[in-house]
Scaffold this motif. Structure first.
Motif, PDB file in Angstrom:
ATOM      1  N   LEU A 131       0.824  -1.208   0.000  1.00 24.72           N
ATOM      2  CA  LEU A 131       0.000   0.000   0.000  1.00 24.72           C
ATOM      3  C   LEU A 131       0.860   1.261   0.000  1.00 24.72           C
ATOM      4  O   LEU A 131       0.495   2.270  -0.611  1.00 24.72           O
ATOM      5  N   ASP A 132       2.000   1.208   0.663  1.00 29.94           N
ATOM      6  CA  ASP A 132       2.928   2.340   0.607  1.00 29.94           C
ATOM      7  C   ASP A 132       3.427   2.558  -0.817  1.00 29.94           C
ATOM      8  O   ASP A 132       3.584   3.707  -1.269  1.00 29.94           O
ATOM      9  N   THR A 141      -7.167   4.474  -5.440  1.00 25.55           N
ATOM     10  CA  THR A 141      -7.163   3.083  -4.986  1.00 25.55           C
ATOM     11  C   THR A 141      -8.342   2.821  -4.063  1.00 25.55           C
ATOM     12  O   THR A 141      -8.697   3.671  -3.236  1.00 25.55           O
ATOM     13  N   VAL A 142      -8.930   1.631  -4.193  1.00 21.83           N
ATOM     14  CA  VAL A 142      -9.989   1.188  -3.289  1.00 21.83           C
ATOM     15  C   VAL A 142      -9.609  -0.184  -2.747  1.00 21.83           C
ATOM     16  O   VAL A 142      -9.273  -1.090  -3.518  1.00 21.83           O
ATOM     17  N   PRO A 155      -4.573   6.707   2.675  1.00 24.92           N
ATOM     18  CA  PRO A 155      -5.388   7.583   1.821  1.00 24.92           C
ATOM     19  C   PRO A 155      -6.244   6.808   0.820  1.00 24.92           C
ATOM     20  O   PRO A 155      -6.258   7.121  -0.365  1.00 24.92           O
ATOM     21  N   PHE A 156      -6.943   5.769   1.317  1.00 26.44           N
ATOM     22  CA  PHE A 156      -7.680   4.904   0.408  1.00 26.44           C
ATOM     23  C   PHE A 156      -9.137   4.766   0.835  1.00 26.44           C
ATOM     24  O   PHE A 156      -9.453   4.779   2.031  1.00 26.44           O
ATOM     25  N   ASP A 157     -10.007   4.595  -0.144  1.00 26.27           N
ATOM     26  CA  ASP A 157     -11.377   4.177   0.128  1.00 26.27           C
ATOM     27  C   ASP A 157     -11.369   2.670   0.393  1.00 26.27           C
ATOM     28  O   ASP A 157     -10.432   1.962   0.005  1.00 26.27           O
ATOM     29  N   ALA A 158     -12.419   2.189   1.029  1.00 30.32           N
ATOM     30  CA  ALA A 158     -12.494   0.749   1.319  1.00 30.32           C
ATOM     31  C   ALA A 158     -13.938   0.293   1.344  1.00 30.32           C
ATOM     32  O   ALA A 158     -14.827   1.029   1.785  1.00 30.32           O
ATOM     33  N   ALA A 314     -11.702  10.185   2.295  1.00 28.01           N
ATOM     34  CA  ALA A 314     -11.703   8.721   2.218  1.00 28.01           C
ATOM     35  C   ALA A 314     -12.994   8.170   2.819  1.00 28.01           C
ATOM     36  O   ALA A 314     -13.496   8.673   3.824  1.00 28.01           O
ATOM     37  N   ARG A 315     -13.518   7.112   2.174  1.00 26.45           N
ATOM     38  CA  ARG A 315     -14.800   6.546   2.598  1.00 26.45           C
ATOM     39  C   ARG A 315     -14.645   5.070   2.941  1.00 26.45           C
ATOM     40  O   ARG A 315     -13.851   4.363   2.337  1.00 26.45           O
TER      41      ARG A 315
END
Length: 333
Positions: A131-132, A141-142, A155-158, A314-315
């Protein structure tokens, strides 16, 4: 060199319409689509993705890092993702992580080399390095399926499904059938879904006033048959087993059949992960059904939202599951 404008002139439509036909970004009337396709054939137009990438800075590809081969559940998720990616005029690049951090980093590195416009990833048990690597490239990115507790620092949505409460409800259903000794064959150790479903197992037992311990959980990712053997060898063997995922279900049922143990006459069984033929088993399997199509399509939608608006906060999204009660959880003793 034949251009999209040349195709539009021959077809008698706008260049925008030609673009929609080629990239499948909007529904076009069948007659118009046929005219455009005929014009493409007549002019010999080639939709040069590389040339377009040089002009626009976009490759019209989406990268997917997921354990697609070793995890049968993800095969259905990949189909849903591919359909939605294609409907948005992009192609899908698939890299198998094998649910292993080292393979995951290699898969992510390979995807990044193709300069995808966005990435979907089902994180491994230790995804930090991968992820880094993605974050350093600032690619939208999700994270899919596994929503890590550390997500707020990334700093990602998931997007994933609820795991704790559905597993607790599955256990409570078995207790309500009369079972008092229940054990669990869990998925791969360290995966966030595994952690949450084990938590749900203990929660369900506690809410029904029953004791449970670490000894009641055996990890079956490497050898579900050995996990079943270990649980049945407990001083007080279980009358019911819950499965952490569909691979554990399939492998455990194979071992039970080898041992001549009947479901549910000798041992009840219920599983997290429904699959299309679960109600064709004898007995029909009680299962938690995950919204596979919705998970895949919503993940892609979230990614395209992020690509269009990088400044969005981010969500995190959790989808509801459904408990499908069939015959395999009955108490027959």
């Amino acid at each position: 060199m034949v251009t999209m404008s040349d195709v539009a002139r021959v077809a008698g439509v706008s260049a925008t319409t030609v673009s929609h036909v080629i990239n499948k970004t909007r529904k076009i009337e069948p007659e118009t689509e046929r005219a455009v396709l005929a014009a493409i054939a007549e002019t010999g137009y080639l939709n040069d993705r590389v040339a377009r990438s040089l002009r626009t800075g976009k490759t019209m590809t989406i990268g997917l890092a997921i354990s697609a081969i070793s995890n049968p559940y993800f095969a259905d998720v990949v189909h849903a993702i591919e359909r939605t990616v294609s409907a948005n005029g992009h192609s899908l690049l698939l890299a198998d992580t094998h649910d292993d951090p080292e393979h995951e980093l290699r898969a992510v590195t390979d995807l990044l080399a193709h300069r995808p416009d966005g990435i979907l990833i089902a994180p491994s048990s230790d995804p930090q390095t991968a992820l880094d690597r993605i974050a350093s490239r600032r690619i939208p990115t999700v994270l899919i399926d596994r929503v890590h507790p550390e997500i707020d620092s990334w700093p990602f949505d998931a997007i994933g499904v609820e795991n704790v409460e559905p597993m607790a409800e599955l256990v409570e259903h078995l207790v309500d059938q009369g079972h008092r000794r229940i054990a669990m064959v869990a998925g791969k150790k360290g995966l966030q879904t595994t952690i949450e479903r084990i938590e749900g197992f203990h929660l369900g037992m506690s809410r029904r006033g029953l004791a449970s311990s670490e000894a009641d959980v055996a990890h079956g990712a490497e050898d579900a048959g050995a996990a079943v053997d270990a649980l049945l060898a407990l001083p007080e063997p279980p009358t019911a087993l819950v499965m952490g995922n569909n691979q554990a279900t399939i492998d455990s049922m194979r071992r039970l059949a080898e041992r001549g143990i009947r479901i549910p006459e000798d041992l009840a069984l219920a599983c997290f992960d429904d699959f299309p033929w679960a109600d064709l088993f004898h007995p029909r399997l009680t299962a938690v059904r995950q919204p596979v199509d919705l998970l895949g399509s919503r993940a892609v939608t979230m990614l395209f939202d992020r690509m269009a608006a990088p400044e969005l906060a981010a969500r995190q999204v959790r989808l509801r599951t459904e408990l499908i009660v069939r015959d395999s959880g009955a108490l027959r003793r």
